[in-house]
Scaffold this motif. Structure first.
Motif, mmCIF file in Angstrom:
data_model
loop_
_atom_site.group_PDB
_atom_site.id
_atom_site.type_symbol
_atom_site.label_atom_id
_atom_site.label_comp_id
_atom_site.label_asym_id
_atom_site.label_seq_id
_atom_site.Cartn_x
_atom_site.Cartn_y
_atom_site.Cartn_z
ATOM 1 N N ASN A 88 44.866 -18.207 -8.980
ATOM 2 C CA ASN A 88 45.797 -18.516 -7.731
ATOM 3 C C ASN A 88 46.937 -18.516 -8.252
ATOM 4 O O ASN A 88 46.975 -18.447 -9.410
ATOM 5 C CB ASN A 88 44.951 -19.518 -6.950
ATOM 6 C CG ASN A 88 44.206 -19.270 -5.929
ATOM 7 O OD1 ASN A 88 43.721 -20.525 -6.085
ATOM 8 N ND2 ASN A 88 43.768 -18.480 -5.562
ATOM 9 N N GLN A 89 48.191 -18.230 -7.192
ATOM 10 C CA GLN A 89 49.566 -17.750 -7.940
ATOM 11 C C GLN A 89 49.725 -19.085 -9.124
ATOM 12 O O GLN A 89 50.010 -18.483 -10.226
ATOM 13 C CB GLN A 89 50.963 -18.440 -6.970
ATOM 14 C CG GLN A 89 51.640 -18.194 -7.147
ATOM 15 C CD GLN A 89 52.848 -17.838 -6.417
ATOM 16 O OE1 GLN A 89 52.502 -17.415 -5.437
ATOM 17 N NE2 GLN A 89 54.423 -17.700 -6.515
ATOM 18 N N GLU A 90 49.818 -20.599 -9.190
ATOM 19 C CA GLU A 90 49.767 -21.743 -10.366
ATOM 20 C C GLU A 90 48.426 -21.951 -10.160
ATOM 21 O O GLU A 90 48.462 -23.595 -10.866
ATOM 22 C CB GLU A 90 50.690 -22.577 -9.346
ATOM 23 C CG GLU A 90 52.127 -21.544 -9.362
ATOM 24 C CD GLU A 90 52.468 -20.995 -10.698
ATOM 25 O OE1 GLU A 90 52.104 -21.330 -11.691
ATOM 26 O OE2 GLU A 90 53.793 -20.493 -10.603
ATOM 27 N N HIS A 91 47.276 -21.948 -9.303
ATOM 28 C CA HIS A 91 45.851 -22.646 -10.250
ATOM 29 C C HIS A 91 45.117 -21.113 -10.986
ATOM 30 O O HIS A 91 45.052 -20.771 -10.359
ATOM 31 C CB HIS A 91 45.393 -22.736 -8.897
ATOM 32 C CG HIS A 91 45.691 -24.029 -8.128
ATOM 33 N ND1 HIS A 91 47.217 -23.988 -7.166
ATOM 34 C CD2 HIS A 91 46.155 -25.387 -8.002
ATOM 35 C CE1 HIS A 91 47.211 -25.264 -6.513
ATOM 36 N NE2 HIS A 91 46.537 -26.207 -6.768
ATOM 37 N N TRP B 185 33.815 -26.292 -12.713
ATOM 38 C CA TRP B 185 34.936 -25.734 -13.021
ATOM 39 C C TRP B 185 36.555 -26.819 -13.251
ATOM 40 O O TRP B 185 36.366 -28.238 -12.637
ATOM 41 C CB TRP B 185 35.550 -25.373 -10.804
ATOM 42 C CG TRP B 185 34.973 -24.620 -11.093
ATOM 43 C CD1 TRP B 185 33.936 -23.536 -11.305
ATOM 44 C CD2 TRP B 185 35.197 -23.831 -9.644
ATOM 45 N NE1 TRP B 185 33.800 -22.576 -10.324
ATOM 46 C CE2 TRP B 185 34.744 -22.824 -8.841
ATOM 47 C CE3 TRP B 185 36.028 -24.183 -8.214
ATOM 48 C CZ2 TRP B 185 34.113 -22.033 -7.736
ATOM 49 C CZ3 TRP B 185 36.024 -23.849 -7.531
ATOM 50 C CH2 TRP B 185 35.178 -22.954 -7.002
ATOM 51 N N LYS C 106 31.034 -28.092 -8.951
ATOM 52 C CA LYS C 106 30.862 -26.345 -9.015
ATOM 53 C C LYS C 106 31.144 -25.945 -11.185
ATOM 54 O O LYS C 106 30.879 -25.209 -11.770
ATOM 55 C CB LYS C 106 31.443 -25.921 -8.051
ATOM 56 C CG LYS C 106 31.504 -25.585 -6.956
ATOM 57 C CD LYS C 106 32.956 -25.514 -6.560
ATOM 58 C CE LYS C 106 32.898 -25.210 -4.978
ATOM 59 N NZ LYS C 106 33.909 -24.755 -4.563
ATOM 60 N N HIS D 42 39.191 -30.763 -11.642
ATOM 61 C CA HIS D 42 37.856 -31.061 -11.391
ATOM 62 C C HIS D 42 37.136 -31.037 -10.137
ATOM 63 O O HIS D 42 37.615 -31.045 -9.289
ATOM 64 C CB HIS D 42 37.285 -31.404 -12.621
ATOM 65 C CG HIS D 42 37.821 -31.966 -13.604
ATOM 66 N ND1 HIS D 42 38.690 -32.797 -13.892
ATOM 67 C CD2 HIS D 42 37.719 -31.000 -14.833
ATOM 68 C CE1 HIS D 42 38.925 -32.892 -15.129
ATOM 69 N NE2 HIS D 42 38.384 -32.586 -15.992
ATOM 70 N N GLN D 43 36.249 -29.921 -10.035
ATOM 71 C CA GLN D 43 35.308 -29.216 -8.756
ATOM 72 C C GLN D 43 34.365 -30.261 -9.801
ATOM 73 O O GLN D 43 32.834 -28.687 -10.320
ATOM 74 C CB GLN D 43 35.516 -28.179 -8.446
ATOM 75 C CG GLN D 43 36.494 -28.056 -7.584
ATOM 76 C CD GLN D 43 36.889 -28.414 -6.293
ATOM 77 O OE1 GLN D 43 35.764 -29.490 -5.437
ATOM 78 N NE2 GLN D 43 37.812 -29.019 -5.320
ATOM 79 N N ASP E 181 46.486 -25.474 -14.524
ATOM 80 C CA ASP E 181 48.608 -25.207 -14.184
ATOM 81 C C ASP E 181 48.670 -24.250 -14.675
ATOM 82 O O ASP E 181 49.797 -23.177 -14.531
ATOM 83 C CB ASP E 181 49.059 -26.377 -14.200
ATOM 84 C CG ASP E 181 49.335 -25.875 -15.971
ATOM 85 O OD1 ASP E 181 49.055 -25.900 -16.734
ATOM 86 O OD2 ASP E 181 50.711 -27.021 -16.089
ATOM 87 N N ILE F 179 41.145 -21.285 -12.418
ATOM 88 C CA ILE F 179 39.603 -22.142 -12.730
ATOM 89 C C ILE F 179 39.024 -21.931 -13.474
ATOM 90 O O ILE F 179 38.484 -20.782 -13.765
ATOM 91 C CB ILE F 179 38.809 -21.911 -10.758
ATOM 92 C CG1 ILE F 179 39.966 -22.462 -9.919
ATOM 93 C CG2 ILE F 179 37.518 -22.216 -11.448
ATOM 94 C CD1 ILE F 179 38.936 -21.238 -8.434
ATOM 95 N N TRP G 131 46.913 -17.116 -12.142
ATOM 96 C CA TRP G 131 47.653 -15.810 -12.238
ATOM 97 C C TRP G 131 49.612 -15.256 -12.336
ATOM 98 O O TRP G 131 49.406 -14.062 -13.253
ATOM 99 C CB TRP G 131 47.473 -14.223 -10.912
ATOM 100 C CG TRP G 131 47.383 -14.542 -9.610
ATOM 101 C CD1 TRP G 131 47.514 -15.076 -8.407
ATOM 102 C CD2 TRP G 131 49.409 -14.659 -9.058
ATOM 103 N NE1 TRP G 131 48.005 -14.929 -7.505
ATOM 104 C CE2 TRP G 131 49.148 -14.700 -8.123
ATOM 105 C CE3 TRP G 131 50.564 -13.684 -9.695
ATOM 106 C CZ2 TRP G 131 50.098 -14.511 -6.975
ATOM 107 C CZ3 TRP G 131 51.297 -13.780 -9.294
ATOM 108 C CH2 TRP G 131 51.122 -14.110 -7.472
ATOM 109 N N ILE H 129 40.127 -27.027 -13.253
ATOM 110 C CA ILE H 129 41.417 -26.302 -12.613
ATOM 111 C C ILE H 129 43.085 -26.932 -13.545
ATOM 112 O O ILE H 129 43.270 -27.602 -14.038
ATOM 113 C CB ILE H 129 41.745 -26.736 -11.048
ATOM 114 C CG1 ILE H 129 40.479 -27.252 -10.163
ATOM 115 C CG2 ILE H 129 42.640 -26.042 -10.654
ATOM 116 C CD1 ILE H 129 39.880 -25.602 -10.378
ATOM 117 N N ILE I 129 44.445 -30.025 -14.857
ATOM 118 C CA ILE I 129 45.422 -30.726 -13.734
ATOM 119 C C ILE I 129 43.907 -31.243 -12.738
ATOM 120 O O ILE I 129 44.331 -32.168 -11.605
ATOM 121 C CB ILE I 129 46.253 -30.001 -12.170
ATOM 122 C CG1 ILE I 129 45.740 -28.780 -11.827
ATOM 123 C CG2 ILE I 129 47.085 -29.906 -14.041
ATOM 124 C CD1 ILE I 129 46.381 -28.243 -11.011
#
Lengths: 387, 387
Positions: free
Chosen positions: A315-318, A270, A268, A264-265, A274, A320, A277, A272, A262
């Motif tokens: 994170n909850q819905e992300h 990265w 870094k 990018h960074q 969907d 990396i 955790w 990202i 969904i």
């Protein structure tokens, strides 16, 4: 349906890989001459349990009464509830047994045994009971050399219960990673559990069943003399923790989480996705192992590993994604190496699959599996949670 | 129903504590002059969201389209989906919007904006879109000083979309623990997000909404000039991570897991309970904080903290309770001090409540809450999971 049609994140089973895992464990137990009693806490799925039964394992192990109730409703009637029984749960045990389910319960104390016996007598019923043995200081169970073991056996021989045997789980095997250490803990689990059975028999008590097991010890035992059955759960899917323990390869893992890129960074390196955790679970079981996979290992949409790519953080819905740091085996959450090509490599909308650290924990985040066959067709198999 | 009648493990909400938490945050936002947009990913419960709305927060934030669909069905129509939109999910977004839901989506790249715009044009629809701003390098979002920000804004102004504003989430606030550091990160989140809005407006683009927030920054901000709304989720329950951050006390935590003692390891001072990681989740968020609570802090059945007792370790359906090691703030899994009185203190069958490290993760392990009022009566409130 095809995987392209599945809403992400989703729990995917590679059917062929799962069938190989089931056959591998069943063949091994057949060769060692013991019954296999799969632990259905991993899949919580009737269809998966049925495949294990069809492969040669008629009875099952459960971690909750919900599992017992669901599997009994589906025709499984030889069930071992391998968590110490809370006295308040004997109502549901009794209901299952009176409906025809051969459900055995577990105790590891005189107090626990007394509660079962008292209820059995009051109901005019004899509960099937197994005594838990502690063979490695891992968690629960009584010392095989203790007088408590014999005391519990005597209480259970006095009406209200039928002593069915002894059970151990060498959970500390999860912390090992060499064939020698695994063979040693497997032999320790066998020897001490058999010793408990022999002491009960020497005291004039029945002990027909000697049940041991964990996936690592089941796959590492050289000899199961005196053992009647082995319990194992996670082998049906395997996971990255088991790969680090050394009892499977990453490409044998049958469970993954399908996810979509969904963002990018770029600086870094990265991507990202969907799946955070909530999809992977918070399990960081590889954190203390030889290879730290963060929250999971990245595969392409067909399930082929993308070398060096892991879920660095969640994170909850992300999630990396990034490269595992070169030259270091430990990822650390959120760390990793840059990759300014990341947006071209994994454009927004790209689908990937993430292998889990711990299959039991990741599977529990979902209400169904998307089961993909070798032709790429997908079937939906429901699973359940709760108690 | 009373708590004594509830099957363990179970997720318990202390209704009075939750109402105090809701009132605290709403009062604070009212005082600071901004709208509160609660993040329903924490509770995933219509009844809880309704209490937040009744307290003064009409709109909600969601982390999944499932949350949007469930809450829209229950009458909530002002919804912000605060995870970057995957192009494949625009079907469901469109269906909700055409049904009357004011659902806004999030982008943080030109590619992502283009996908939304293309779909909007093809459908003759203008999606409400918010641009994600990165204010702390935490995860996703564009730099408020970047040309990319303006590029995205221009794409969204060209049909197929309506630019609604900017959004930031200072997730790095979870790693802080002093009022000064929290006030500073809150101000940084505000300042950089407002700056992004000003740059868009200076470029001739609309930016009516300026949305920021996390529970720690919402409770630490001294000034919210230029901000129109604050998002926060976990405050509704609070948890041990938030207690370590310093924005609540442990006795303000409204969520706990009810559990039953099923055994002991007297020599080790352990009580074994029927809540393991399947009930608590695998979240070990306090591991790197000032006080490591293991898998949770132990309370009696009425929710009063049992000083120094934590869940030292957890397997799938077993929790190991013991004393946190004296003189050391770090528990470490499976460590702790002996207590040979443990079997008398917590006999088999004793009911306890465990405060969670992370309320969002623990709540997700359950399909319902047991909501206990001050009279001790229990109501069952369903919650949902999935995507």
């Amino acid at each position: 349906m095809r995987l392209d049609d599945v809403v992400t994140p989703a729990a995917v089973i590679d059917h062929a890989a799962m069938m190989r895992n089931i056959a591998r464990m069943q063949t091994r137990m057949d060769t060692l001459g013991v019954r296999l009693r799969p632990h259905v806490k991993t899949s919580k799925c009737i269809a998966v349990g049925t495949l294990q039964r069809d492969a040669g394992a008629p009875g099952i192990t459960v971690s909750t009464l919900k599992e017992a109730e669901e599997f009994f409703s589906a025709g499984f009637d030889d069930i071992l509830y391998a968590v110490g029984i809370a006295p308040q749960k004997l109502d549901r045990v009794l209901a299952l047994r009176r409906a025809g389910c051969r459900l055995a319960v577990l105790v590891d104390s005189v107090t626990g045994a007394d509660a079962v016996v008292a209820r059995g007598r009051a109901e005019g019923h004899a509960f099937d009971v197994v005594i838990e043995i502690d063979t490695d200081g891992h968690r629960a169970g009584v010392d095989p050399e203790s007088t408590t073991l014999i005391d519990i056996g005597r209480r259970l021989a006095d009406g209200g219960a039928t002593l069915q045997g002894v059970l151990a789980h060498a959970g500390s095997s999860y912390g090992l990673s060499t064939p020698e250490a695994l063979a040693q803990i497997a032999e320790q689990e066998r020897r001490r559990t058999v010793r408990a059975a022999e002491r009960l028999r020497a005291a004039g008590l029945p002990c027909p069943q000697v049940s041991i097991g964990s996936t690592p010890t089941a796959l590492s035992a050289q000899n199961l003399e005196g053992v009647t059955e082995v319990r194992a759960g996670v082998y049906v899917f395997f996971d990255l923790v088991m790969a680090n323990v050394g009892v499977c390869r990453p490409d044998e893992i049958a469970l993954s989480v399908l996810t979509t890129v969904i963002g990018h960074q770029v600086e870094k390196g990265w991507a990202i996705v969907d799946a955070g955790w909530m999809a992977m679970s918070r399990d960081r079981g590889t954190q203390s192992q030889a290879i730290d996979y963060g929250y999971g290992a990245v595969c392409d949409a067909d399930g082929r590993l993308v070398d060096g790519w892991i879920m660095l953080g969640a994170n909850q819905e992300h999630g990396i994604l990034g490269r595992r740091a070169d030259g270091a085996e430990r990822a650390g959450e959120g760390e990793g190496e840059g990759d300014d090509d990341v947006a071209r490599r994994f454009p927004i909308g790209t689908r990937l699959r993430i292998l889990p650290n711990h299959a039991c924990a990741t599977a529990a985040q979902f209400s169904a599996y998307q089961v993909v066959d070798t032709a790429g067709d997908v079937a939906v198999w429901p699973r359940f949670n709760g108690w």
